[in-house]
Design an enzyme around this catalytic site. Sequence first.
Site, PDB file in Angstrom:
ATOM      1  N   TYR A 167      -3.360  94.424  38.199  1.00 55.03           N
ATOM      2  CA  TYR A 167      -3.377  95.397  37.505  1.00 55.03           C
ATOM      3  C   TYR A 167      -4.102  94.949  36.228  1.00 55.03           C
ATOM      4  O   TYR A 167      -3.740  93.603  35.534  1.00 55.03           O
ATOM      5  CB  TYR A 167      -2.069  96.136  36.929  1.00 55.03           C
ATOM      6  CG  TYR A 167      -2.012  97.085  35.835  1.00 55.03           C
ATOM      7  CD1 TYR A 167      -2.574  98.452  36.468  1.00 55.03           C
ATOM      8  CD2 TYR A 167      -1.499  96.825  34.675  1.00 55.03           C
ATOM      9  CE1 TYR A 167      -2.521  99.372  35.400  1.00 55.03           C
ATOM     10  CE2 TYR A 167      -1.525  97.836  33.797  1.00 55.03           C
ATOM     11  CZ  TYR A 167      -1.796  99.125  33.828  1.00 55.03           C
ATOM     12  OH  TYR A 167      -1.861  99.886  33.085  1.00 55.03           O
ATOM     13  N   ASP A 184      -7.774  87.048  34.133  1.00 56.76           N
ATOM     14  CA  ASP A 184      -6.613  88.119  33.242  1.00 56.76           C
ATOM     15  C   ASP A 184      -5.240  87.272  33.101  1.00 56.76           C
ATOM     16  O   ASP A 184      -4.381  87.334  33.904  1.00 56.76           O
ATOM     17  CB  ASP A 184      -6.550  89.499  33.963  1.00 56.76           C
ATOM     18  CG  ASP A 184      -5.638  90.331  33.127  1.00 56.76           C
ATOM     19  OD1 ASP A 184      -4.984  89.716  32.175  1.00 56.76           O
ATOM     20  OD2 ASP A 184      -5.433  91.724  33.531  1.00 56.76           O
ATOM     21  N   LYS A 227      -0.046  90.380  25.130  1.00 53.62           N
ATOM     22  CA  LYS A 227       1.360  90.310  25.014  1.00 53.62           C
ATOM     23  C   LYS A 227       1.814  89.022  24.024  1.00 53.62           C
ATOM     24  O   LYS A 227       1.907  89.395  22.935  1.00 53.62           O
ATOM     25  CB  LYS A 227       1.952  89.870  26.589  1.00 53.62           C
ATOM     26  CG  LYS A 227       1.606  91.016  27.199  1.00 53.62           C
ATOM     27  CD  LYS A 227       2.318  91.010  28.633  1.00 53.62           C
ATOM     28  CE  LYS A 227       1.919  92.104  29.738  1.00 53.62           C
ATOM     29  NZ  LYS A 227       2.450  93.416  29.582  1.00 53.62           N
TER      30      LYS A 227
HETATM   31  N1  HOZ Z   1       1.938  97.635  31.654  1.00 49.11           N
HETATM   32  C1  HOZ Z   1       3.145  97.353  31.673  1.00 49.11           C
HETATM   33  C2  HOZ Z   1       3.728  96.814  32.963  1.00 49.11           C
HETATM   34  N2  HOZ Z   1       3.019  95.940  33.659  1.00 49.11           N
HETATM   35  C3  HOZ Z   1       4.117  98.251  31.189  1.00 49.11           C
HETATM   36  C4  HOZ Z   1       4.164  98.520  29.833  1.00 49.11           C
HETATM   37  C5  HOZ Z   1       5.328  99.376  29.512  1.00 49.11           C
HETATM   38  O1  HOZ Z   1       5.499 100.484  29.921  1.00 49.11           O
HETATM   39  O2  HOZ Z   1       5.774  99.308  28.231  1.00 49.11           O
END
Ligand code: HOZ
Length: 431
Positions: A144, A239, A267
Amino acid sequence: MDLSNSRREFKRAKRSIPGGVNSPVRAFNSVGGVPRFIESARGARIRDIDSNEYIDYVGSWGPMILGHSHPKILAAVRDAMKSGTSFGAPTPRESDLAEAIRRVLPSIQKVRMVSSGTEATMSALRLARGVTGRSRILKFDGCYHGHSDGLLVGAGSGVATLGIPGSPGVPKAMTDLTVVAPFNDLKATRKAFEKWGQDIAAIIVEPIAGNMGCVPPLPGFLKGLRALCDEYGALLIFDEVMTGFRVARGGAQRLYKVKPDLTTLGKIVGGGLPAAAYGGRKDLMARIAPEGDIYQAGTLSGNPLAVAAGLVTLELLEADGVYETLAARSSALAVGFAEIAEKLGIPMTTRSVGGMFGFFFHPGPVDSFGQAQQSDAAAFRRFFSAMLEEGVYLAPSPYEAGFVSLAHRPRDIAETLDSAGRAMLRVARAR
Ligand code: HOZ
């Protein structure tokens, strides 16, 4: 467990916010139950608005590597805030952060700050296409890279959690340019290159997949991708939004000794505030406007509060033994879960790398998204709910990694394993 306040707030949120949440996985759709509305968090613990407290292994989905409400982060943000919250003009601290990133990740010679991981990956891909003059990109099933159009194919995380193949609103023409290969399958990747190699601008890969659970690369996989890119004149994009600053000092690229052309970060680089980045070879980054002709911009890019939080975070991660501590904590969890499951005759595969870990209700191996999807979803749901009742907050999806922080002490891990013992017993009884 009293959940009356969270239940009431969820109902209220659903009236004004799609699904009651601002990001899909938070809604607990695939695990059932009431999503916890959070009041506060400190160290390794998070507290909901009904005053239930949990040991937190979500860590805001990765950024909170120092633990929640770290006093030095709070002080840095407070301090920065005194001078204003956003200027839309450059500040010296942005260069401090860029230099701190470059020190840890030598493959990054120049770096551009953005506000989210999605922005970082879509910008890196635009750059790759601009530089190579090619249109296709290759990604891996179950990886992802945010929610931009061309990347919502074979995507992990919330897309996998909700079981949707892609998304309405993404025109076929956008995803026609995305080639998808199975993760950890070099042979299939080579085949794809044999077919489309002359038009592939870049491979984008999570060097350790963290959006289909935690799936490390098989030996030779990342080196093989590097070689394929070199052979066909494509760029290699790591990534590292999740793995950067988390699995080792220098991220997965240092751990596996593979040098990408471009890297995306997010992050941790924002220390819990909205910030992300992409960077890499100087000659490539020179193509980004205004130095070059490839356009990318952002009002809040390099936001002073986020930069202040990111800087302190990276500084504290320089201390000796940090990554050894993180690795020991997540490995204790992975090994502990596996031992409990084995005693109870529950098929389980667990993994950990540095400060991230994952578990599958599956006998293994789990090296691909296809295998991850074969894990026992009902067992996961039961385990997740039982752990929550025990006061342990895991990601509400089997397609996410778990994260430990430096605030997780051995006694937190021991408490978690005690809870896991009782939760797994409930899984075993239901079988
Ligand atoms: N993209 C996040 C999980 N890999 C989720 C982010 C969220 O829901 O805060």
